[in-house]
Every structure is written in structure tokens, then in C-alpha cells.
Scaffold this motif. Sequence first.
Motif, PDB file in Angstrom:
ATOM      1  N   HIS A  49      32.474  55.872   6.345  1.00 34.59           N
ATOM      2  CA  HIS A  49      33.070  54.824   7.175  1.00 34.59           C
ATOM      3  C   HIS A  49      32.412  54.800   8.549  1.00 34.59           C
ATOM      4  CE1 HIS A  49      36.012  52.056   8.761  1.00 34.59           C
ATOM      5  NE2 HIS A  49      36.376  52.932   9.687  1.00 34.59           N
ATOM      6  N   LYS A  52      29.014  53.183   8.129  1.00 37.43           N
ATOM      7  CA  LYS A  52      29.130  51.744   7.873  1.00 37.43           C
ATOM      8  C   LYS A  52      29.467  51.000   9.146  1.00 37.43           C
ATOM      9  CE  LYS A  52      31.637  48.411   4.977  1.00 37.43           C
ATOM     10  NZ  LYS A  52      32.691  48.246   3.943  1.00 37.43           N
ATOM     11  N   GLN A  53      30.381  51.565   9.972  1.00 37.28           N
ATOM     12  CA  GLN A  53      30.736  50.923  11.238  1.00 37.28           C
ATOM     13  C   GLN A  53      29.523  50.777  12.148  1.00 37.28           C
ATOM     14  OE1 GLN A  53      34.029  53.298  12.833  1.00 37.28           O
ATOM     15  NE2 GLN A  53      35.383  51.553  12.550  1.00 37.28           N
ATOM     16  N   LYS A  59      22.725  58.003   5.081  1.00 35.13           N
ATOM     17  CA  LYS A  59      23.723  58.234   4.048  1.00 35.13           C
ATOM     18  C   LYS A  59      24.289  59.645   4.177  1.00 35.13           C
ATOM     19  CE  LYS A  59      21.719  55.074   0.631  1.00 35.13           C
ATOM     20  NZ  LYS A  59      21.197  54.944  -0.759  1.00 35.13           N
TER      21      LYS A  59
END
Length: 372
Positions: A49, A52-53, A59
Motif C-alpha cells: 500500500h 502504491k501510494q 516491489k
Amino acid sequence: MAAVWAVLVPLVWLIPDLSDDPVGWHRQELILGFAGAAMGGYLLTALPHWLKQAGAGAKGPGRRAVQALVLAWIAGRIAAAQPGDGALVLLGIAAYPVALALSLLIPVLSARLWRRLPIALAPVGLLAVGVGLRLGGDGLAAALAMALIVAVVGGRIVPAFLASRAAQATPLQRGALPAMARLADAVLALALVGHLAGVGDSVTGGLLLAAAAGQAARMGRWPLAAGLAGGQGDLLMLVLAWVWLPVGLTLTGAGLILPDALAGLPLPTGLHALTMGLMGGMILAVMARAYMRRAPGALRVGAGLALAFALVMISTLLRLILSATPVALSVPAALWCLGWAVFTLCALRSMAGPTPHPVLSAARGYSISGLH
């Protein structure tokens, strides 16, 4: 693994002669084993998360890396059970926290998520606490360090979940903490440093009382009424667990300043408010979110998870109430084990189905049926 270990570790108080050093093993394994596994589970779940933000291409660790972390955790438990403080024992204990920190730091640094660095380094703090317990047996320092970690991490996620449920866009969701929260955490950190520096129990106790007042006051900015409206059991669990922070700091601080006046409530009892109540309650409340039933914009706790949380809270209260009757302390230990056993069964049942997304919060705008 965290839940299973939470069931097994207190058995040293229920089964005679299970350990030659029940106090030392109990302290060490609830920190390194139980809290360590829970910390890894939470941070590895939160990491995607964060990335992604940030819109980052980095990764997190893959399946094999996580499996290796589990093996490192198991190796650490085997090493921790060995006598002595040799290099191999300490290396075995350090393997999991160091590997977890590297698994977090590499993607965080690659994505330049500088504000996530303190949380990514939390496993290093956990290692320092565990090694300190192994070498020095300083239970007060260990409890205060864990309380500080919960204050820093929990002090962000609890108000953020409350604000999200209340549909409020607050600065907390953008990562900024109010001055009161920063000051409360700083005073708690200062109390820990002061204790380690040997400033004296009275000074440390005074700082802990000030930190307790600050941690209680910061709740005044939380949208408690709006966030808990409609019987939001998942959020109520988080708030009830958090309340043990100011309570535990108050009891510990008062026990350091006035040990004679609190003869019926000795210092170890105050520390259990921070370990059993705060650490245990907060870990269970956060972990349980992954296993709750999804409804549109809400999480439904369910009877099993509610019972597990209630048993852990009751065990903490009884640990305080029965502190003057050592022979009866097996009762809170048994209730703690029972609570985590119930939680483990709920988790195993949920793990048989698909993983809900997002893992730790309710899906918005639609219903995901069949997930618990």
C-alpha cells in the motif's frame, strides 16, 4: 505464527518445569517471538500500500522471501531456547529482525519513502529490545520500548481508521501528526532514554506520567463519536486496546515514584498493562481486521473474534486485580491462552478462503461476500 506463539508462551506458568527460566523466556518470547511475528505480518501487509501510494515501481518481498522470513523466525525461536549468550545464539535470534528490516528498507529506499523509514526500522528496535532482555533482563526498558513502538505505529493507524470510517479528510491521513501527538511520543522516548541512562526512578516515573497525560490528550482530536457511530466493533477494539497505553504508563510511572504506596499493585503489574493490554490487545485488534466479514464500507467482527478480544482484555484486568495473590495468576494466563486459541481458530477458518483486498480495511462502495 504470532497467534500460535501467543498461546504457547504463557504455558510456562501453567505447566511446572517447562522452562528453567520461565520469567526470562516469557519476557523474551512475547517480545521477539509473538510481537516480532505480528510486526512482520503487519508491515509486510502495509508495504504494498505504501508503494502504491507513492506510485513507485519498487516491489515488496515475494512469496519465497516471505517463506524465508518464516524460516528465520522459526530458527530464532530455536536459538532463543538455547542456554547462554554465545555468538551463534545471538546470531540466530537476530536473523529474523534483521532480515525483516532489510525486506522493508530496500523497497522503501528505492521508492524514496523517507517518512516510512522509522516504521521500516522498527524491527531493528525490536531486536535491540530482545537482545537487551537476553543480556540484561531489563523488563522495564523492554515494556517501555514496545509501548513506544505501539504509540508511534498505533498512534497513526487508529485515528486514520477512525477518520476514514467517519469520512473525514484529516491531516492524519496525509502522514502529519498533531503537535500533542509528537510531544507525547517524544516524552515517552525521553523516559525510555532516561531509564537506560540511569536518571533515577522518580525522574523516569514523572516523565511516564507526563507521557500518559499526553497520550490520553491526543485522543481528543480523534473523531471518536463519528468513527464509532453505528456500533463499529472493529474500531472499538482498536480504541479499547489503545486506552491501555495511558493506563499502563500511569501505573508504571506511579509505581516508580511511589512504590510503597502501591504495594498492592507492584511495578510488574503496571508493566503487564503495557504488554498484555496494550501490546496484546493492539496486535489482536489489528490482526483481526484481516479475518472480519466484509460489508459495504464496514468490517463485521463476528462472535469468535469478539470473544477472543474480550478474553485478552479480561485476562489483563485480572492480572491487575489478582496481583496481590500470586497463586491465582494462572487464571489470567489461562484466559490469555484461551483467547488467542479462539483467535487462531478464526484465522485458520478464514485462511481457507480467498484473501480479502484491502486486507486491513473495509472495501468501499461494494460488498465482498463470503470473506471473513
